[in-house]
Design a protein around this motif. Structure first.
Motif, PDB file in Angstrom:
ATOM      1  N   ALA A 346       7.836  -9.989  -7.209  1.00 26.14           N
ATOM      2  CA  ALA A 346       6.766 -10.117  -6.217  1.00 26.14           C
ATOM      3  C   ALA A 346       7.254  -9.897  -4.780  1.00 26.14           C
ATOM      4  CB  ALA A 346       6.080 -11.470  -6.360  1.00 26.14           C
ATOM      5  N   PRO A 347       8.260 -10.656  -4.292  1.00 33.97           N
ATOM      6  CA  PRO A 347       8.624 -10.474  -2.877  1.00 33.97           C
ATOM      7  C   PRO A 347       9.427  -9.215  -2.593  1.00 33.97           C
ATOM      8  CG  PRO A 347      10.034 -12.136  -3.864  1.00 33.97           C
ATOM      9  CD  PRO A 347       9.020 -11.772  -4.899  1.00 33.97           C
ATOM     10  N   PHE A 348      10.232  -8.781  -3.572  1.00 33.28           N
ATOM     11  CA  PHE A 348      11.158  -7.691  -3.273  1.00 33.28           C
ATOM     12  C   PHE A 348      10.676  -6.322  -3.749  1.00 33.28           C
ATOM     13  CE2 PHE A 348      13.847 -11.535  -3.581  1.00 33.28           C
ATOM     14  CZ  PHE A 348      14.233 -11.582  -2.261  1.00 33.28           C
ATOM     15  N   ALA A 349       9.619  -6.266  -4.534  1.00 36.77           N
ATOM     16  CA  ALA A 349       9.099  -4.977  -5.002  1.00 36.77           C
ATOM     17  C   ALA A 349       7.599  -4.849  -4.737  1.00 36.77           C
ATOM     18  CB  ALA A 349       9.394  -4.789  -6.487  1.00 36.77           C
ATOM     19  N   LEU A 350       6.807  -5.790  -5.257  1.00 35.76           N
ATOM     20  CA  LEU A 350       5.353  -5.657  -5.140  1.00 35.76           C
ATOM     21  C   LEU A 350       4.882  -5.788  -3.689  1.00 35.76           C
ATOM     22  CD1 LEU A 350       4.101  -7.675  -8.249  1.00 35.76           C
ATOM     23  CD2 LEU A 350       4.339  -5.207  -7.992  1.00 35.76           C
ATOM     24  N   LEU A 351       5.419  -6.785  -2.978  1.00 36.30           N
ATOM     25  CA  LEU A 351       4.979  -6.973  -1.585  1.00 36.30           C
ATOM     26  C   LEU A 351       5.258  -5.751  -0.713  1.00 36.30           C
ATOM     27  CD1 LEU A 351       5.667 -10.641  -0.413  1.00 36.30           C
ATOM     28  CD2 LEU A 351       3.600  -9.307  -0.049  1.00 36.30           C
ATOM     29  N   PRO A 352       6.509  -5.254  -0.668  1.00 33.80           N
ATOM     30  CA  PRO A 352       6.748  -4.095   0.203  1.00 33.80           C
ATOM     31  C   PRO A 352       6.008  -2.838  -0.243  1.00 33.80           C
ATOM     32  CG  PRO A 352       8.809  -5.198  -0.368  1.00 33.80           C
ATOM     33  CD  PRO A 352       7.753  -5.763  -1.252  1.00 33.80           C
ATOM     34  N   ALA A 353       5.882  -2.644  -1.567  1.00 35.54           N
ATOM     35  CA  ALA A 353       5.311  -1.392  -2.057  1.00 35.54           C
ATOM     36  C   ALA A 353       3.789  -1.402  -2.076  1.00 35.54           C
ATOM     37  CB  ALA A 353       5.837  -1.101  -3.456  1.00 35.54           C
ATOM     38  N   LEU A 354       3.184  -2.533  -2.469  1.00 36.56           N
ATOM     39  CA  LEU A 354       1.740  -2.573  -2.681  1.00 36.56           C
ATOM     40  C   LEU A 354       1.008  -3.515  -1.737  1.00 36.56           C
ATOM     41  CD1 LEU A 354       1.728  -2.743  -6.608  1.00 36.56           C
ATOM     42  CD2 LEU A 354       1.530  -0.710  -5.158  1.00 36.56           C
ATOM     43  N   LEU A 415      -6.981  -2.850  13.389  1.00 36.87           N
ATOM     44  CA  LEU A 415      -5.635  -2.906  12.830  1.00 36.87           C
ATOM     45  C   LEU A 415      -4.954  -1.553  12.987  1.00 36.87           C
ATOM     46  CD1 LEU A 415      -3.935  -5.064  11.349  1.00 36.87           C
ATOM     47  CD2 LEU A 415      -4.621  -3.967   9.216  1.00 36.87           C
ATOM     48  N   LEU A 416      -3.780  -1.570  13.637  1.00 36.56           N
ATOM     49  CA  LEU A 416      -3.008  -0.349  13.860  1.00 36.56           C
ATOM     50  C   LEU A 416      -1.799  -0.245  12.938  1.00 36.56           C
ATOM     51  CD1 LEU A 416      -2.873  -0.286  17.777  1.00 36.56           C
ATOM     52  CD2 LEU A 416      -4.593   0.749  16.272  1.00 36.56           C
ATOM     53  N   TYR A 417      -1.331  -1.373  12.462  1.00 37.36           N
ATOM     54  CA  TYR A 417      -0.089  -1.395  11.676  1.00 37.36           C
ATOM     55  C   TYR A 417      -0.140  -2.595  10.743  1.00 37.36           C
ATOM     56  CZ  TYR A 417       4.927  -2.378  10.795  1.00 37.36           C
ATOM     57  OH  TYR A 417       6.144  -2.660  10.223  1.00 37.36           O
ATOM     58  N   LEU A 418       0.322  -2.417   9.516  1.00 39.51           N
ATOM     59  CA  LEU A 418       0.391  -3.516   8.559  1.00 39.51           C
ATOM     60  C   LEU A 418       1.530  -3.237   7.596  1.00 39.51           C
ATOM     61  CD1 LEU A 418      -0.872  -6.134   7.405  1.00 39.51           C
ATOM     62  CD2 LEU A 418      -2.268  -4.675   5.916  1.00 39.51           C
ATOM     63  N   ARG A 419       2.470  -4.163   7.548  1.00 38.74           N
ATOM     64  CA  ARG A 419       3.575  -4.014   6.607  1.00 38.74           C
ATOM     65  C   ARG A 419       3.932  -5.378   6.043  1.00 38.74           C
ATOM     66  NH1 ARG A 419       8.442  -0.225   8.277  1.00 38.74           N
ATOM     67  NH2 ARG A 419       6.618   1.166   8.314  1.00 38.74           N
ATOM     68  N   HIS A 420       4.084  -5.407   4.718  1.00 44.64           N
ATOM     69  CA  HIS A 420       4.420  -6.636   4.015  1.00 44.64           C
ATOM     70  C   HIS A 420       5.881  -6.551   3.573  1.00 44.64           C
ATOM     71  CE1 HIS A 420       0.089  -7.347   3.801  1.00 44.64           C
ATOM     72  NE2 HIS A 420      -0.036  -6.115   3.354  1.00 44.64           N
ATOM     73  N   GLY A 421       6.672  -7.508   3.969  1.00 46.37           N
ATOM     74  CA  GLY A 421       8.064  -7.556   3.555  1.00 46.37           C
ATOM     75  C   GLY A 421       8.374  -8.866   2.885  1.00 46.37           C
ATOM     76  N   PRO A 422       9.557  -8.994   2.294  1.00 49.11           N
ATOM     77  CA  PRO A 422       9.921 -10.260   1.652  1.00 49.11           C
ATOM     78  C   PRO A 422       9.839 -11.450   2.608  1.00 49.11           C
ATOM     79  CG  PRO A 422      11.481  -8.536   1.056  1.00 49.11           C
ATOM     80  CD  PRO A 422      10.600  -7.966   2.121  1.00 49.11           C
ATOM     81  N   GLN A 423      10.258 -11.248   3.858  1.00 49.49           N
ATOM     82  CA  GLN A 423      10.289 -12.368   4.794  1.00 49.49           C
ATOM     83  C   GLN A 423       8.941 -12.636   5.452  1.00 49.49           C
ATOM     84  OE1 GLN A 423      12.608  -9.880   4.973  1.00 49.49           O
ATOM     85  NE2 GLN A 423      14.325 -10.992   4.081  1.00 49.49           N
ATOM     86  N   ALA A 424       8.164 -11.600   5.736  1.00 51.34           N
ATOM     87  CA  ALA A 424       6.934 -11.818   6.509  1.00 51.34           C
ATOM     88  C   ALA A 424       6.010 -10.621   6.384  1.00 51.34           C
ATOM     89  CB  ALA A 424       7.269 -12.059   7.984  1.00 51.34           C
ATOM     90  N   THR A 425       4.743 -10.885   6.655  1.00 54.17           N
ATOM     91  CA  THR A 425       3.753  -9.828   6.842  1.00 54.17           C
ATOM     92  C   THR A 425       3.542  -9.655   8.337  1.00 54.17           C
ATOM     93  OG1 THR A 425       2.585 -10.125   4.753  1.00 54.17           O
ATOM     94  CG2 THR A 425       1.316  -9.243   6.584  1.00 54.17           C
ATOM     95  N   ALA A 426       3.768  -8.438   8.817  1.00 56.81           N
ATOM     96  CA  ALA A 426       3.607  -8.142  10.247  1.00 56.81           C
ATOM     97  C   ALA A 426       2.415  -7.210  10.424  1.00 56.81           C
ATOM     98  CB  ALA A 426       4.869  -7.503  10.812  1.00 56.81           C
ATOM     99  N   ALA A 500      13.251  -9.846   9.608  1.00 55.22           N
ATOM    100  CA  ALA A 500      12.109  -9.244   8.916  1.00 55.22           C
ATOM    101  C   ALA A 500      12.007  -7.749   9.220  1.00 55.22           C
ATOM    102  CB  ALA A 500      10.812  -9.948   9.310  1.00 55.22           C
ATOM    103  N   ARG A 501      12.175  -6.933   8.212  1.00 55.10           N
ATOM    104  CA  ARG A 501      12.027  -5.482   8.406  1.00 55.10           C
ATOM    105  C   ARG A 501      10.603  -5.121   8.800  1.00 55.10           C
ATOM    106  NH1 ARG A 501      16.455  -2.658   7.183  1.00 55.10           N
ATOM    107  NH2 ARG A 501      17.934  -3.463   5.648  1.00 55.10           N
ATOM    108  N   SER A 502       9.637  -5.899   8.352  1.00 55.99           N
ATOM    109  CA  SER A 502       8.249  -5.612   8.721  1.00 55.99           C
ATOM    110  C   SER A 502       8.046  -5.752  10.222  1.00 55.99           C
ATOM    111  CB  SER A 502       7.302  -6.551   7.964  1.00 55.99           C
ATOM    112  OG  SER A 502       7.666  -7.908   8.162  1.00 55.99           O
ATOM    113  N   VAL A 503       8.736  -6.687  10.866  1.00 48.79           N
ATOM    114  CA  VAL A 503       8.653  -6.849  12.322  1.00 48.79           C
ATOM    115  C   VAL A 503       9.364  -5.687  13.018  1.00 48.79           C
ATOM    116  CG1 VAL A 503       9.346  -8.302  14.263  1.00 48.79           C
ATOM    117  CG2 VAL A 503       8.418  -9.353  12.191  1.00 48.79           C
ATOM    118  N   ILE A 504      10.512  -5.293  12.482  1.00 46.78           N
ATOM    119  CA  ILE A 504      11.245  -4.162  13.064  1.00 46.78           C
ATOM    120  C   ILE A 504      10.372  -2.913  13.049  1.00 46.78           C
ATOM    121  CG2 ILE A 504      13.247  -2.645  12.763  1.00 46.78           C
ATOM    122  CD1 ILE A 504      14.727  -5.095  11.573  1.00 46.78           C
TER     123      ILE A 504
END
Length: 907
Positions: A346-354, A415-426, A500-504
């Motif tokens: 869930a956090p390391f595959a599904l969240l970032p990908a989907l 909404l201009l940007y949305l990314r879900h990462g293991p650490q956070a949703t940005a 958090a890569r999503s913040v980066i």
């Protein structure tokens, strides 16, 4: 309770909260699975399974009791020697012995409780339900007790409870030494592999959905300790209720495989339907622990969790054999192993990908697939099987299709940007002309207002105070504006650590406000945990600033504790300066005092400054020279624009922002304790203050600190008056607040004048929005009399002229605006629209280009530039604008994208 404590400790040792949760889940459930599989056979062989159960509980309690001292003893060595990515994994591995013993408890207890084999499914359901209900109680107790008692005491209490349960079981075993339905025969019937495989899949779907539902719930409720505990307890309660509800039915069912198939289909449908209410609005802040938000989380999570819990007794019914301990242990082990896979997936595959929404639908799809397989296997004819499968697919398809439908463009933030990462949703949202950064639903940064000023001041203050800064570190990237402000100074090295890569990934959306800092040749970005990074970069920086979590966020104590500030101090060179942002948002005077007390303990020298609606702490291990006028004059040109936004026109105005020295601060603070890693008091109390309204009193404490500073170094008392006026205004005493604010303004405090003008412009803007244009016009003209360059007033007057059809007046006002504010993207865009309507396409194109220089992510300017290019026959440029608009539409086509695409199709 063990799991909650261990997760916290591993996160503090060297991993993010999400990594810690995942790795502790692996260690916890992995140990349970191994223990259930290996010790289940032992339960079959012993004469008294109850005695075995008691021994396992006592042993697990003893190993748990020593786990925390062991982690803390080995922690420094792991931080120094192990690769950063391996630290949380190695720490979690130390927990396996205790969890292995815990894994054997349920097979032993079931073996002791069952008298005849047919009742195994019923008894198993009851035991599982009771065990899971105990977990719910444990989560609640942990959430309440850890902040007050500490991790160590809470864990020892849980270990003592395990030991007490074990001793009780041993005493009961003495009176019933031959409990259970008798020893099984020597020959072992092979377990049904298909059922085990399906149980594994059910485990994957259950734990993966729990992780994803927790992220979705956090985006609704906010990332607080109580929200996290509430979601975990809710999910476990649903599983327990399902176990209990299905226990007797699973034992009595004549066609358990068929019923289990429909249960899995129902679970899939419930999850898909629940997501319709659980899905948050990514462009707006979390609602917090409100009744409406909690109701949405309950409705979105509980039905799916309940039905997933219903399924397990049926798996037990299909899998258990005469070797009860071994067969129950095997089905429990494979189901738990599936849970481990889901917790990692869930956090390391599904969240970032989907993302969490589609990822949760994928989990529901797993449940649907399990149901289809079971329905097909149990059908009495191919026709009946096909009909059942078709019906199951239709049940799931309708709610799933609604979730996959892209939202229609509407009013409110874009909404201009949305990314879900293991650490956070940005997420980056466009609100009018400003861009806001939201991390897990909490507003973290913005391009305008106090948020912008705070990020700039966080870099400016220590870089003005340090006599000769060469190296700079920022902990927490945010929008990158602090980092970009640092690049204005002639520093040799500028580092930033962000977990958090999503913040980066959101940083490019804040160009040019952050000066595209991540592309600056002096800037190095480290994707790492700050606590580990600081240990490995000792004595490396002249200035280190912390732009970290809000105090109410889960894990916040670890970034405000004595141990963390000690690491921050160790990362400074001799004479180095640390700066820490402290928010004032209903966190309570007690929480604020604890943060200030902890920082001043770690940095005995320094001062506290008034920021932009918040505090900036500046500290050092050695005495700091005050900034002098010569140094200010030499460095102010580097940051002329930020200083203007901050209202700091000269050296004297900068000095007026200083509240108190570190010594005066300590004298003003009430007695109390410092924040420590072992007791996460901060996030518990700060979150409670925001939820129940007990926050407040922060400004009263800040006023006392300012008065202590004034007594220590006599100067004008404008700043204490100003802060007291803020406290009065917050309490609704506007008339008294106005009086104190006027006194502060008379004393030449620029803050007071700036706040009054901004408040007046906001009120005038509300008049304009309400359609009262005459009153709004008067208000805007009044503002311009005091500040001829007031951007909001000029823009407001231009809009009034547009409403009245006076294009010439609108153009004149907008041209005045962009001359005074050449980087005002909204002003340039509106000017381009006016010029276009006046058929001056060349000038309009120039205006749109200037708007995109000021904000390359402004959809309206991109669309307008594209539409103008279509009209000019420049299809290539129009397609470039369309491609950029598609990048800025993460949830579906925006209104601007639709308009430009339609124009291109027609052209």
């Amino acid at each position: 309770m063990y799991q909650v404590v261990w997760t916290r400790e591993v996160a503090l040792l060297g991993g993010s909260q999400v990594e810690a949760i995942s790795l502790v889940l692996v260690a916890f459930f992995g140990g349970l699975a191994l223990g259930a599989y290996r010790l289940g056979t032992v339960a079959d062989a012993v004469a008294s399974p109850l005695r075995l159960y008691g021994g396992l509980e006592i042993g697990a309690g003893a190993l748990a009791a020593i786990s925390l001292p062991l982690l803390r003893e080995l922690g420094p060595a792991l931080l120094e020697l192990a690769p950063p990515a391996a630290i949380p994994a190695l720490a979690a591995a130390l927990l396996l012995p205790a969890t292995f013993l815990l894994g054997g408890t349920l097979p032993s207890l079931l073996r002791a409780d069952v008298r005849v084999l047919p009742e195994a499914a019923h008894r198993a359901g009851r035991i599982l339900a009771t065990n899971t209900a105990g977990s719910v109680v444990g989560v609640g107790i942990a959430a309440l007790s850890i902040p007050e008692l500490g991790l160590r005491t809470t864990l020892l209490t849980a270990a003592a409870c395990s030991a007490a349960v074990g001793v009780t079981a041993l005493l009961l075993a003495r009176s019933a030494p031959h409990s259970g339905f008798g020893a099984p025969s020597q020959a072992r019937e092979p377990l049904p592999r298909t059922v085990l495989a399906l149980a594994f899949g059910a485990g994957v779907a259950t734990l993966a959905f729990e992780v994803l539902a927790a992220r979705l719930a956090a985006l609704q409720l906010g990332s607080t300790l109580y929200a996290w505990a509430a979601v975990l307890a809710l999910f476990l309660a649903g599983l327990a209720a399902g176990n209990l509800a299905a226990a007797r039915r699973a034992a009595q069912s004549r066609r358990p495989e068929l019923e289990l198939g429909w249960i899995e289909v129902a679970a899939a449908t419930a999850v898909a339907a629940g997501l319709l209410v659980l899905a948050p609005s990514f462009a707006t802040p979390a609602r917090g622990l409100t009744v409406g938000a909690l109701a949405a989380v309950v409705a979105g999570t509980l039905p799916g969790a309940f039905l997933m819990g219903v399924a397990l007794p049926f798996f037990v019914r299909l899998a258990v054999r005469e070797h009860l301990g071994a067969s129950f242990g095997a089905v429990s082990a494979v189901n738990t192993a599936g849970g481990i896979a889901g917790a990692l997936l869930a956090p390391f595959a599904l969240l970032p990908a989907l993302g969490p929404l589609v990822g949760a639908l994928a989990c529901a799809g797993v449940n649907l697939s399990l149901g289809v397989v079971l329905l097909a296997r149990s059908a009495r004819s191919p026709a009946r099987g096909g009909f059942a499968v078709a019906a199951a697919a239709l049940c799931f398809a309708f709610p799933a299709s609604l979730n996959l439908s892209p939202p229609q463009p509407g009013q409110g933030p874009q909404l201009l940007y949305l990314r879900h990462g293991p650490q956070a949703t940005a997420a980056v949202a466009l609100v009018g002309a400003r861009r806001d950064l939201l991390v897990d639903g909490d507003p973290e940064a913005s391009t305008v207002g106090d948020a912008r000023r705070t990020e700039e001041l966080l870099a400016i203050l220590p870089l003005l105070l340090h006599p000769d800064p060469r190296s700079f570190l920022e902990v927490g990237l945010g929008s990158g504006i602090t980092l970009g402000t640092a690049t204005r100074f002639p520093l040799e090295r500028i580092d930033c650590v962000e977990i958090a890569r999503s913040v980066i990934g959101a940083a490019p959306l804040f160009v040019p406000d952050n000066r595209d800092a991540l592309r600056n040749e002096r800037v190095r970005l480290f994707h790492a945990d700050a606590r580990v990074f600081l240990v490995r970069h000792r004595a490396a920086y002249d200035v280190a600033v912390a732009n970290t979590l809000h105090p109410w966020s889960v894990g916040a104590t670890g970034l405000y504790s004595r141990e963390y500030f000690g690491r921050l101090a160790a990362a400074l060179r001799p004479g180095g300066i640390a700066a820490q942002w402290i928010p004032l948002e209903n966190i309570g005077a007690e929480s604020l005092a604890a943060m200030l007390r902890t920082f001043s303990d770690a940095f005995p020298e320094g001062a506290v400054w008034w920021g932009a609606g918040n505090l900036i702490l500046v500290g050092s291990q050695s005495p700091l020279p005050d900034v002098d006028e010569e140094r200010f004059e030499a460095r102010a040109p580097f940051v002329a624009d930020p200083l203007r936004r901050l209202g700091i026109a000269d050296f004297e105005e900068l000095g007026r922002r200083r509240l108190a020295s570190a010594a005066a601060l300590r004298a003003a603070l009430p007695p109390g304790e410092a924040l420590v890693d072992d007791r996460p008091l901060l996030e518990a109390r700060a979150a409670r203050g925001r939820v129940d309204g007990s926050g407040g009193g922060e400004l009263a404490l800040v006023t006392e600190i300012a008065r202590a500073g004034a007594r220590e170094s006599p100067r004008d008392g404008a700043l204490p008056l100003w802060i007291e006026s803020l406290a009065l205004r917050k309490r609704g005493e506007a008339e008294r607040a106005d009086g104190l604010e006027a006194l502060a303004e008379t004393a030449q405090l620029a803050l007071a004048r700036q706040a009054r003008l901004e408040r007046s412009l906001r009120a005038t803007g509300e008049l304009f929005d309400a359609g009262r244009t005459d009153a709004a016009r008067q208000g805007f003209h009044t503002a311009l009399e005091e500040d001829p360059d007031a951007a909001l007033a000029l823009l407001g007057l231009a809009r009034i002229a547009l409403l009245e059809g006076d294009l010439e007046k609108a153009q004149e006002t907008l041209e005045r605006l962009v001359v005074s504010h050449p980087r005002h993207a909204e002003g340039w865009n509106t000017l381009g629209m006016v010029r276009s309507r006046r058929h001056d396409d060349a000038a309009a194109a120039q205006a749109f280009a200037r708007a995109l220089e000021a904000n390359p992510s402004l959809p309206q300017a991109l669309a307008n530039a594209g539409l103008l290019a279509v009209r000019a026959g420049d299809r290539r440029r129009a397609e470039q604008m369309l491609a950029r608009l598609r990048e800025l539409s993460p949830l579906g086509r925006s209104a601007e994208e639709r308009a430009l695409a339609h124009a291109l199709d027609d052209g």
